[in-house]
Design an enzyme around this catalytic site. Structure first.
Site, PDB file in Angstrom:
ATOM      1  N   GLU A 181      29.775  11.379 -25.776  1.00 45.16           N
ATOM      2  CA  GLU A 181      30.316  11.836 -27.070  1.00 45.16           C
ATOM      3  C   GLU A 181      31.474  12.746 -26.781  1.00 45.16           C
ATOM      4  O   GLU A 181      31.431  13.833 -26.195  1.00 45.16           O
ATOM      5  CB  GLU A 181      29.420  12.572 -28.077  1.00 45.16           C
ATOM      6  CG  GLU A 181      28.157  11.979 -27.824  1.00 45.16           C
ATOM      7  CD  GLU A 181      27.272  11.764 -29.042  1.00 45.16           C
ATOM      8  OE1 GLU A 181      27.905  11.887 -30.135  1.00 45.16           O
ATOM      9  OE2 GLU A 181      26.008  11.754 -29.006  1.00 45.16           O
ATOM     10  N   CYS A 224      33.660  19.156 -32.863  1.00 42.44           N
ATOM     11  CA  CYS A 224      34.314  18.050 -32.632  1.00 42.44           C
ATOM     12  C   CYS A 224      34.586  17.254 -34.095  1.00 42.44           C
ATOM     13  O   CYS A 224      35.579  16.497 -33.893  1.00 42.44           O
ATOM     14  CB  CYS A 224      33.474  17.004 -31.730  1.00 42.44           C
ATOM     15  SG  CYS A 224      31.796  16.847 -32.591  1.00 42.44           S
TER      16      CYS A 224
HETATM   17  P1  NAP Z   1      34.105  20.104 -21.541  1.00 37.89           P
HETATM   18  O1  NAP Z   1      34.902  21.216 -21.047  1.00 37.89           O
HETATM   19  O2  NAP Z   1      34.189  18.831 -21.361  1.00 37.89           O
HETATM   20  O3  NAP Z   1      32.584  20.652 -20.944  1.00 37.89           O
HETATM   21  C1  NAP Z   1      31.599  19.810 -21.491  1.00 37.89           C
HETATM   22  C2  NAP Z   1      30.564  19.800 -19.994  1.00 37.89           C
HETATM   23  O4  NAP Z   1      31.147  19.058 -19.068  1.00 37.89           O
HETATM   24  C3  NAP Z   1      30.107  21.329 -19.635  1.00 37.89           C
HETATM   25  O5  NAP Z   1      28.711  21.387 -19.493  1.00 37.89           O
HETATM   26  C4  NAP Z   1      30.931  21.384 -18.366  1.00 37.89           C
HETATM   27  O6  NAP Z   1      30.529  22.168 -17.642  1.00 37.89           O
HETATM   28  C5  NAP Z   1      30.763  19.970 -17.905  1.00 37.89           C
HETATM   29  N1  NAP Z   1      31.834  19.712 -16.966  1.00 37.89           N
HETATM   30  C6  NAP Z   1      33.060  19.912 -16.733  1.00 37.89           C
HETATM   31  N2  NAP Z   1      33.714  19.482 -15.677  1.00 37.89           N
HETATM   32  C7  NAP Z   1      32.618  18.553 -15.371  1.00 37.89           C
HETATM   33  C8  NAP Z   1      32.679  17.536 -14.272  1.00 37.89           C
HETATM   34  N3  NAP Z   1      33.727  17.136 -13.373  1.00 37.89           N
HETATM   35  N4  NAP Z   1      31.666  16.802 -14.017  1.00 37.89           N
HETATM   36  C9  NAP Z   1      30.817  16.928 -14.894  1.00 37.89           C
HETATM   37  N5  NAP Z   1      30.464  17.776 -15.900  1.00 37.89           N
HETATM   38  C10 NAP Z   1      31.553  18.583 -16.057  1.00 37.89           C
HETATM   39  O7  NAP Z   1      33.975  20.424 -23.316  1.00 37.89           O
HETATM   40  P2  NAP Z   1      33.504  21.760 -23.872  1.00 37.89           P
HETATM   41  O8  NAP Z   1      34.715  22.506 -23.859  1.00 37.89           O
HETATM   42  O9  NAP Z   1      32.396  22.138 -23.520  1.00 37.89           O
HETATM   43  O10 NAP Z   1      33.275  21.141 -25.315  1.00 37.89           O
HETATM   44  C11 NAP Z   1      34.545  21.039 -26.226  1.00 37.89           C
HETATM   45  C12 NAP Z   1      34.545  19.515 -26.150  1.00 37.89           C
HETATM   46  O11 NAP Z   1      33.530  18.861 -26.534  1.00 37.89           O
HETATM   47  C13 NAP Z   1      35.420  19.144 -27.337  1.00 37.89           C
HETATM   48  O12 NAP Z   1      36.492  18.193 -27.159  1.00 37.89           O
HETATM   49  C14 NAP Z   1      34.860  18.444 -28.530  1.00 37.89           C
HETATM   50  O13 NAP Z   1      35.354  17.738 -29.377  1.00 37.89           O
HETATM   51  C15 NAP Z   1      33.829  17.829 -27.645  1.00 37.89           C
HETATM   52  N6  NAP Z   1      32.638  17.675 -28.359  1.00 37.89           N
HETATM   53  C16 NAP Z   1      32.185  16.339 -28.968  1.00 37.89           C
HETATM   54  C17 NAP Z   1      31.020  16.450 -29.568  1.00 37.89           C
HETATM   55  C18 NAP Z   1      30.683  14.872 -30.379  1.00 37.89           C
HETATM   56  O14 NAP Z   1      29.630  14.570 -30.647  1.00 37.89           O
HETATM   57  N7  NAP Z   1      31.626  13.936 -29.970  1.00 37.89           N
HETATM   58  C19 NAP Z   1      30.172  17.247 -30.041  1.00 37.89           C
HETATM   59  C20 NAP Z   1      30.636  18.587 -29.417  1.00 37.89           C
HETATM   60  C21 NAP Z   1      31.701  18.859 -28.782  1.00 37.89           C
HETATM   61  P3  NAP Z   1      31.309  23.886 -17.391  1.00 37.89           P
HETATM   62  O15 NAP Z   1      31.129  24.403 -18.804  1.00 37.89           O
HETATM   63  O16 NAP Z   1      30.383  24.514 -16.272  1.00 37.89           O
HETATM   64  O17 NAP Z   1      32.713  23.465 -17.185  1.00 37.89           O
END
Ligand code: NAP
Ligand code: MG
Length: 515
Positions: free
Chosen positions: A287, A321
């Site tokens: 997601e 999101c």
């Molecule tokens: P993010 O930066 O992509 O991080 C999400 C998760 O991925 C974190 O636990 C992060 O760890 C981890 N991560 C980072 N780099 C990685 C890698 N190379 N391999 C595996 N995991 C990795 O997103 P965010 O800033 O936490 O959240 C915001 C985003 O989530 C927005 O784009 C939002 O739209 C989206 N979102 C979508 C939904 C939906 O239902 N569609 C719901 C909520 C949020 P670290 O924190 O340690 O970097």
């Protein structure tokens, strides 16, 4: 098991004095517990590492919420081995026993609701109502997925064939890597984890680095309700340091991810590569981001439309999101709706989340920098009509910001900002508004305000997003009521909180016996 039918956890009315007092007490009680050190939990064993991450209050950056042990690759390896070993028994625990852990956890979480809210207020800067909605959603996921597992474990309809006994069962997959975001750090984290484990999988949970303490509190809760060791292995750590390792691991059977488009695409590519010793194709449940919008038709109730636009754009500082970061308004009502949007936005107070301000801080220094860059970009792409600057406070406060007269192809109309920035765009006609709405690589949520039945039916077919709402805001999906997930770059449309979701964590096995 006798169960009442699923119903959504009601939201707390904080205008009631007893609820307000309970919240203040929890803020006080949890406030006494800030700054502690938290371990990893691998196979039930607590491991405190030398290296610690720091979770801070984004609205009071000198306040440490907790110090978090950090997994490296060696510890991640242990976590996967532990999950792999636990799977051998957990997979055969009966579905109703597995569901029982979720129901019990929901009951305990409900009893301590205000404490969980307080942790969210401190750790990510949610105001009270936003924190309460996050906790309510977490409880809903526990109750809903527990019931879903019971439904899936019952007899499944097959065409009868005389002389044969045919049965189809949904069996688990194996070790799941669960990677949640920080923006619903309780609900989404708990929902993804519990969906995986109630279906019989074991989990390696890597929480988001900005919100590890609330995840640690959830892992403590699951221990408290007696979940066997090794079913959840908790490994906080930096995604960029251990993410690839756990995603690539040959014993990882699936990855359940919620987060940004870029990280999601990276994982999607990596899991496609078969590693030495790997004997399955990994499954990916993703997601991702959104660039959601609200369309206002000339027949709309303009007051209601403007209220929904402001709520959708600025709830939790636009860090959802589903946030409505675009308003697409029919030219005949454009000036009137814009005026209402500006007036309502200017009423929003920015301030500390524990004081329950309407608009709190954004999550961290990176977000703070990125959002301010987008505000600068916006100044050259549109007419600044509200906000446009940082706000006072010892944290990452930004004024709710509105740009008017933005072109459909401007960057702030196309790129996810994930902050309190709204782009407003004028449409020549309803058809044109739908074209503008669809002009995005995402497809998560959308809304239309109209009283024209033909237009609504047209929108029903043409607006390409996973969650489309008529005459209401585009945020606030309820478990069971509005199964949630989006199209295109918004992810795999997994429909969390819906009847299709648990299937993603299972595989169907057919056994046919000739009589
Ligand atoms: P993010 O930066 O992509 O991080 C999400 C998760 O991925 C974190 O636990 C992060 O760890 C981890 N991560 C980072 N780099 C990685 C890698 N190379 N391999 C595996 N995991 C990795 O997103 P965010 O800033 O936490 O959240 C915001 C985003 O989530 C927005 O784009 C939002 O739209 C989206 N979102 C979508 C939904 C939906 O239902 N569609 C719901 C909520 C949020 P670290 O924190 O340690 O970097
Ligand atoms: Mg924090």
């Amino acid at each position: 098991m006798t169960l009442v039918q699923f119903r959504n956890e009601p939201f707390t009315d904080f205008t009631q004095e007893d609820n307000r007092q309970a919240m203040l007490q929890s803020l006080e009680r949890v406030g006494q517990q800030l700054g502690r050190t938290y371990p990893l939990v691998i196979n039930g064993e607590r491991i405190t590492t030398e290296k610690l991450g720091t979770s801070i209050n984004p609205g009071n950056v000198d306040q440490v919420i907790g110090l978090m042990s950090q997994a490296d690759e060696a510890l991640a390896e242990q976590a996967i081995a532990s999950a792999d070993a636990a799977f051998k028994t957990w997979a055969y625990v009966s579905p109703d026993t597995r569901a029982g852990y979720l129901f019990k956890a929901a009951a305990v979480m409900r009893r301590r609701k205000f404490d969980y809210c307080a942790w969210l207020v401190y750790e990510v800067g949610k105001n009270w109502a936003e924190a309460d909605a996050d906790v309510a959603e977490a409880i809903d996921f526990l109750e809903f997925y527990g019931r879903e597992m019971l439904r899936l474990s019952g007899p499944q309809p097959l065409t009868p064939l005389p002389g044969e006994d045919n049965r189809l069962t949904y069996i688990p997959l194996g070790v799941g890597v669960v990677i949640p975001p920080w923006n619903f750090p309780l609900a989404i984290m708990a929902g993804m984890t519990c969906a995986a484990l109630v279906a019989g999988n074991t989990v390696v949970l890597k929480p988001a680095s900005a919100s590890p303490v609330i995840a640690a509190k959830f892992v403590e809760l699951m221990e408290e309700v007696g979940l066997p060791a090794g079913v959840i292995n908790f490994i906080p750590g930096s995604g960029s340091e251990i993410g690839d390792y756990i995603v690539d691991h040959p014993r990882t059977r699936f990855v359940s991810f919620t987060g940004s488009r870029d990280v999601g695409l990276r994982i999607n590519e990596r899991i496609a590569k078969t590693q030495p010793g790997q004997i399955w194709m990994k499954r990916f449940i993703a997601e991702m981001g959104g660039k959601d919008g609200i369309v206002v038709d000339k027949s709309a109730n303009l007051e209601e439309a403007a209220a929904a636009i402001v709520q959708s754009a600025f709830g939790f500082q636009g860090q959802k999101c589903s946030a409505g970061s675009r308003a697409i308004i029919h030219q005949d009502v454009y000036d009137d709706v814009l005026e209402l949007i500006i007036a309502k936005t200017k009423l929003l107070q920015v301030g500390a989340a524990d004081k329950n301000a309407a608009i709190g801080p954004v999550i961290d220094t990176n977000a703070y920098g990125k959002i301010r860059e987008y505000i600068e970009i916006g100044k050259s792409e549109g007419r600044l009509v509200a906000g446009g600057d940082i706000a006072e406070g010892n944290g990452y406060f930004i004024q709710p910001t509105v740009f008017a007269d933005v072109s459909p192809t401007a960057r702030i109309m196309l790129e996810e900002i994930f902050g309190p920035v709204l782009a407003v765009c004028k449409a020549d006609s309803f058809e044109h508004a739908l074209d503008i709405f669809n002009n995005t690589e995402y497809g998560l949520t959308g809304a239309v305000f109209s009283h024209d039945r033909e237009h609504l039916e047209n929108a029903r077919q043409r607006m390409h997003c996973g969650n489309l709402y008529f005459n209401r805001k585009c945020t606030g999906a309820l478990v069971g009521v509005h199964p949630f997930g989006g199209f295109n770059m918004s992810g795999t449309d997994s429909k969390a909180g819906g009847r299709d979701y648990l299937l993603l964590f299972t595989q169907a096995k057919l056994v046919s016996e000739k009589w």
